[in-house]
Design a protein around this motif. Structure first.
Motif, PDB file in Angstrom:
ATOM      1  N   PRO A  56       0.802  -1.233   0.000  1.00  0.00           N
ATOM      2  CA  PRO A  56       0.000   0.000   0.000  1.00  0.00           C
ATOM      3  C   PRO A  56       0.833   1.281   0.000  1.00  0.00           C
ATOM      4  O   PRO A  56       0.314   2.339  -0.336  1.00  0.00           O
ATOM      5  CB  PRO A  56      -0.808  -0.108   1.294  1.00  0.00           C
ATOM      6  N   ASP A  57       2.095   1.184   0.380  1.00  0.00           N
ATOM      7  CA  ASP A  57       2.904   2.403   0.488  1.00  0.00           C
ATOM      8  C   ASP A  57       3.715   2.685  -0.781  1.00  0.00           C
ATOM      9  O   ASP A  57       4.609   3.516  -0.753  1.00  0.00           O
ATOM     10  CB  ASP A  57       3.841   2.303   1.697  1.00  0.00           C
ATOM     11  N   GLN A  58       3.421   1.981  -1.864  1.00  0.00           N
ATOM     12  CA  GLN A  58       4.134   2.216  -3.116  1.00  0.00           C
ATOM     13  C   GLN A  58       3.217   2.869  -4.138  1.00  0.00           C
ATOM     14  O   GLN A  58       2.115   2.366  -4.407  1.00  0.00           O
ATOM     15  CB  GLN A  58       4.644   0.883  -3.694  1.00  0.00           C
ATOM     16  N   LEU A  59       3.677   3.935  -4.739  1.00  0.00           N
ATOM     17  CA  LEU A  59       2.880   4.597  -5.773  1.00  0.00           C
ATOM     18  C   LEU A  59       2.582   3.643  -6.931  1.00  0.00           C
ATOM     19  O   LEU A  59       1.499   3.675  -7.526  1.00  0.00           O
ATOM     20  CB  LEU A  59       3.619   5.847  -6.271  1.00  0.00           C
ATOM     21  N   SER A  60       3.555   2.767  -7.228  1.00  0.00           N
ATOM     22  CA  SER A  60       3.385   1.826  -8.347  1.00  0.00           C
ATOM     23  C   SER A  60       2.234   0.847  -8.104  1.00  0.00           C
ATOM     24  O   SER A  60       1.780   0.195  -9.037  1.00  0.00           O
ATOM     25  CB  SER A  60       4.676   1.044  -8.564  1.00  0.00           C
ATOM     26  N   SER A  61       1.761   0.757  -6.877  1.00  0.00           N
ATOM     27  CA  SER A  61       0.634  -0.134  -6.595  1.00  0.00           C
ATOM     28  C   SER A  61      -0.686   0.437  -7.114  1.00  0.00           C
ATOM     29  O   SER A  61      -1.688  -0.271  -7.156  1.00  0.00           O
ATOM     30  CB  SER A  61       0.516  -0.392  -5.088  1.00  0.00           C
ATOM     31  N   TYR A  62      -0.667   1.714  -7.480  1.00  0.00           N
ATOM     32  CA  TYR A  62      -1.907   2.364  -7.938  1.00  0.00           C
ATOM     33  C   TYR A  62      -1.820   2.902  -9.365  1.00  0.00           C
ATOM     34  O   TYR A  62      -2.827   2.939 -10.069  1.00  0.00           O
ATOM     35  CB  TYR A  62      -2.277   3.524  -6.994  1.00  0.00           C
ATOM     36  N   PHE A  74      -4.704   0.985 -10.837  1.00  0.00           N
ATOM     37  CA  PHE A  74      -5.007  -0.293 -10.189  1.00  0.00           C
ATOM     38  C   PHE A  74      -5.723  -0.024  -8.873  1.00  0.00           C
ATOM     39  O   PHE A  74      -5.286   0.804  -8.082  1.00  0.00           O
ATOM     40  CB  PHE A  74      -3.709  -1.064  -9.917  1.00  0.00           C
ATOM     41  N   SER A  75      -6.818  -0.753  -8.655  1.00  0.00           N
ATOM     42  CA  SER A  75      -7.546  -0.525  -7.415  1.00  0.00           C
ATOM     43  C   SER A  75      -8.061  -1.823  -6.827  1.00  0.00           C
ATOM     44  O   SER A  75      -8.463  -2.737  -7.557  1.00  0.00           O
ATOM     45  CB  SER A  75      -8.708   0.435  -7.641  1.00  0.00           C
TER      46      SER A  75
END
Lengths: 766, 155
Positions: A56-62, A74-75
């Motif tokens: 959750p703390d990575q920008l690349s996750s979104y 991405f959600s």
């Protein structure tokens, strides 16, 4: 016959036997090794060739910018067809300054998104959108920073248009997002609040845009998922097929609570490829062809245990609720003054009690899931609202850790809460594990309606104290019913699924109900709820859970009907009564807006000017749902002879703060109003001593198109400056009371029990 | 009993071998790998499985293969394509009708037959023709708008 022992206490990894059955060989897939280049890139700043961990703390996750300059978002929220995807795309496009058609959204895949709670409590835009907006703003800040380095111009002198960063005074000095990072990944840390699920929030350093500058948010951008469905090009979860797949069906007992004692596998010998899977209380079949699986499930001879009939006479349901011991009592919401003293000193007390039945999601198709175990990992395609939680549930069923499971949310056959989808995923996992082949399981209609988790039945007691001058000085509201958390809102734990309970895991029934959402400013006020134990403590077709606006419509039916009763007792117009006592300015605004739009004429209910068989009336109800508020005015016609009610017209005033997509909002409201009308007029889960008897559309009727309203007029109040709040369920909430109040206006008779089916209404009128 | 069948579906002939009592729905979905229509109830109560048999809206979930004969089967995919859409498909997109969309076979295939036979249907004509079809998401208002829009396009 496959008799398996499913262990859910110790995840141990896939057994060698399962793997060999599934694939013939063990192939372990590992991520691509990091090259020295990618290591350097990862260390050098905002961009990296290798995707950072999905946390959750990575920008690349979104957010990712692709090589062609398009944006992927991405959600871990999911879109049940209410337009969340296009709303997200608008929010991303707005913050990043890219055209909305260049943003593609990926949702509900546990391999590409973090757990943001899934579809849950209308928090899609409210929480998931907030996160998407924060991440997109941060991505823009980072990209502009990279452009500043590249162009040799300070970031504050750069502008972005259509994904191209340029200097404010020289449009030719420019670089595109694609050129800056396309195909690589953000390596940017976000300030995560440490929460998973709905409350997850991880902003960056950037501040999102001022709503005054919006050009994409607030526009009626069309959904991009409709055309593929209309042209039959989109896969539903029911359509997914994988090589080697077999079809599964589960078999439920005729008497709820019964378990198989003897299973005669020879009885389906004639059906090609059909096999039985029996483990404890779990019983299912698989076959290569779907029709064969259906036949096998129908023809398999089973001897069941003979438990005592688990359910009371349905006619005694509300008495059962009244008399059942209270398992948990809770005060909730704003409590004020001293209610008991105020009632002791009252000049007059008005009280009433309301009743609401069990209701079924009865999604358009019964739930379906496909579970495949391959190459050391399991994949589950599911229409669930909560893919990340189902991942844990499927892992538990397979006896592996959750990181070995991927759940891919794929559009299901309709969803309004905790329906049968999560049960199907768990059942499919049990079957897949037992037979060592990918299993696609779809329930049959009677299982979808008869065995889905139900919206809880309840009673509601309201009373008010009036002083000598006819002012309402005290209000006391109590709901008592089955819990909305008898089984949990998701299938992460086997105990909350039928498969888990059938395999012997004990139910741990949770407690939850709710109180009215409103801002009546009575000096003394108390709102409370009480829950009672389920009728059957294991594998119950009447286990209760969340269904669209969980317990909202039933509570509001009672509380807003009661406000109407007070208005009538005080000889006040129903709108005037609310304007006198409601305190919140946004609440008052929706009430006034609805009244104005509907052309409400102030007078006391009921009408006394009608003779004859067909009479008409109007009624208002209003509610808060979280930060959202809605007022609904219903106009009905009542056929006194038959008891048939026609809800002809609705006027809705809706305030959910900032509106992201007015067209999507309009559809969500309209659909909620129609579905809630159906629940009010028709829907009641019927049961006998042995089982639920509402098992299809004939025994669980819903509103027909011939009875659909003539008009649903909608006023949306936009507050760009107020954070957007949920719109997926709120407009369902006041509909039952608005109809009840309109029926009272038309007939002078107060209907205090749902559904308002013709037979019941006719007897109430006579 | 397993038999050989020749099915004419969306203009193509497919030879299959299957149980003659098997409903057409499963032949379309499993043998022909068509991802429409859908299983909704298996009881002809909802419409999610609706196809045209020689132009007549028919519930494929209760139509045994043996009863299909040489009638032409048209599914939603055969009604129109994104390149050559049926007006109802265009109207469905323009009106942004569906929520979950699982029900659309029933509504579109039934409305297509109505609009073929009745060029200027009234609101009551439309509702009567669509009576009995289910949409659990409650998109009825948008469905009615789309059928009226398609009628106007065809008129």
């Amino acid at each position: 016959m496959s008799r398996t022992m499913t262990r859910m206490d110790k995840p141990q990894g896939f057994s060698r036997r399962t793997l060999l059955q599934a694939t013939g060989a063990l192939v372990v897939s590992v991520g691509a090794p990091m090259t020295s280049t990618s290591v350097r890139a990862a260390e050098s700043g905002a961009a990296t060739a290798t995707k950072p961990p999905l946390t959750p703390d990575q920008l690349s996750s979104y957010i990712a910018v692709n090589a062609d300059g398009t944006v992927s978002a991405f959600s871990g929220k999911m879109d049940m067809g209410q337009g969340l995807s296009v709303a997200f795309r608008q929010m991303v496009a707005e913050e990043l300054d890219v055209p909305v058609d260049r943003v593609k959204l990926f949702i509900g895949d546990t391999d590409t998104s973090v757990n943001q709670g899934g579809a849950s409590g209308s928090t899609g835009v409210q929480n998931g959108g907030k996160q998407m907006r924060a991440a997109s703003a941060e991505a823009r800040r980072v990209l502009v920073g990279m452009a500043a380095d590249k162009l040799g111009v300070p970031a504050d002198r750069l502008t972005v248009k259509d994904g191209v960063v340029s200097t404010a005074n020289d449009a030719n000095n420019k670089v595109s997002y694609g050129a800056l990072i396309g195909g690589r990944f953000f390596n940017v840390h976000l300030d995560w609040n440490g929460q998973m699920g709905n409350p997850l929030y991880a902003p960056g350093k950037a501040k999102p845009k001022d709503p005054k500058t919006y050009t994409i948010v607030g526009q009626p951008v069309p959904r991009d998922d409709i055309a593929p469905k209309v042209f039959a090009q989109a896969d539903f979860c029911t359509d997914i097929k994988v090589p080697g797949m077999v079809h599964g069906r589960v078999i439920r007992p005729a008497v709820a609570g019964a378990v198989p004692v003897q299973v005669d596998e020879a009885s389906i010998k004639a059906i090609p490829t059909a096999r039985v899977v029996w483990d404890n209380g779990f019983l299912g079949v698989v076959a290569d062809k779907e029709w064969d699986a259906i036949k096998a499930a129908k023809e398999l001879k089973v001897e069941w245990s003979k438990p005592a009939p688990p359910f009371p006479n349905q006619a005694a349901l509300y008495d059962h609720i009244r008399q059942a011991p209270v398992r948990k009592r809770e005060l909730e919401g704003r409590q004020a003054g001293n209610v008991d003293d105020a009632f002791k000193n009252a000049a007059r007390v008005i009280e009433a009690e309301y009743e609401w039945p069990f209701q079924s999601h009865s999604s358009m198709g019964p739930a379906c899931a496909l579970v495949e175990v391959k190459d050391g990992r399991a994949t589950c395609w599911s229409g669930t609202q909560k893919a990340h939680y189902v991942r844990e549930g499927v892992a538990a069923m397979l006896g592996v850790t959750a990181d070995k499971v991927r759940v891919i949310w794929t559009t299901g056959p309709g969803s309004y809460g905790r329906n049968d989808a999560d049960d199907a995923a768990a059942d499919a996992a049990v079957l897949a594990k037992a037979v060592g082949r990918p299993v696609r399981l779809q329930y049959m209609r009677d299982q979808g309606t008869g065995w889905d988790p139900k919206a809880p039945a309840s009673i509601h007691r309201a009373r008010a104290a009036l002083d000598a001058s006819n002012n309402v000085v005290a209000y006391d509201f109590l709901s008592k019913g089955f819990s909305r958390l008898d089984v949990n809102t998701n299938g992460s734990n086997p105990r909350d699924t039928l498969a888990g309970q059938n395999l012997g895991v004990a139910l741990k029934s949770g407690d939850g109900f709710g109180v009215p959402g409103e801002s009546y400013g009575f000096a003394n006020k108390r709102a409370a709820w009480e829950t009672i134990a389920p009728l059957l403590d294991r594998s119950s077709p009447l286990r209760s859970a969340h269904m669209r606006d969980p317990v909202g419509p039933q509570i509001c039916f009672a509380s807003e009907s009661f406000m109407d009763e007070l208005a009538a007792a005080l000889n006040l117009d129903p709108v005037a009564f609310r304007l006198r006592y409601v305190r919140d300015p946004r609440d008052l605004a929706v009430i006034k807006a609805a009244a104005q739009k509907a052309g409400w004429q102030a007078r006391v209910s009921p009408r006394r000017d009608q003779r004859g068989n067909n009479v008409s009336g109007r009624g208002i109800a209003y509610a808060q749902r979280g930060p959202t508020r809605v007022a609904v005015i219903a106009e009905v016609e009542v056929d006194r002879g038959s008891g048939r009610i026609r809800a002809r017209k609705f006027t809705v005033a809706h305030d959910c703060g900032q509106i992201i997509n007015p067209d999507g909002l309009h559809h969500a409201i309209e659909n909620n109003v129609v579905q809630a009308t159906s629940r009010t007029l028709w829907e009641e889960v019927k049961f006998d001593a042995n089982n639920v008897t509402s098992v299809d559309w004939r025994t669980y009727p819903i509103l027909d198109v011939t009875e659909a309203p003539e008009a649903v007029d909608i006023v949306t109040i936009n507050h760009p400056e107020i954070a957007p709040s949920g719109a997926g369920e709120a407009s369902s909430r006041p509909v039952p009371a608005a109809i009840a109040n309109a029926v009272f206006d038309a007939t002078g008779v107060r209907i205090r029990r749902a559904p308002f089916a013709p037979g019941y209404v006719k007897s109430a009128l006579s | 009993m397993t038999k050989k069948f020749s099915l004419n579906v969306n203009g193509q002939v497919h030879d299959i071998e299957a149980d003659e009592r098997m409903p057409l729905l499963y032949a379309l979905r499993d043998e022909l790998k068509l991802n429409n229509p859908h299983f909704g109830c298996g009881l002809a109560q909802c419409g999610a499985c609706t196809v045209h048999l020689d132009g007549k809206p028919t519930r494929s979930c209760v139509t045994p293969l043996a009863a299909v004969g040489d009638r032409k089967v048209v599914t939603l995919a055969g009604l129109g394509t994104s390149e050559h859409p049926h007006p109802l498909q265009t109207a469905y997109v323009q009106e942004q009708v569906p929520q979950c969309a699982y029900c659309i076979n029933g509504w579109i295939m039934t409305a297509a037959a109505l609009l073929r036979d009745n060029k200027k249907p009234t609101d009551a004509d439309i509702r009567t023709a669509l009576h009995g079809l289910k949409c659990r998401c409650g998109t009825h208002m948008a469905i009615l708008r789309a059928v009226k829009r398609a009628a106007a396009m065809m008129g």
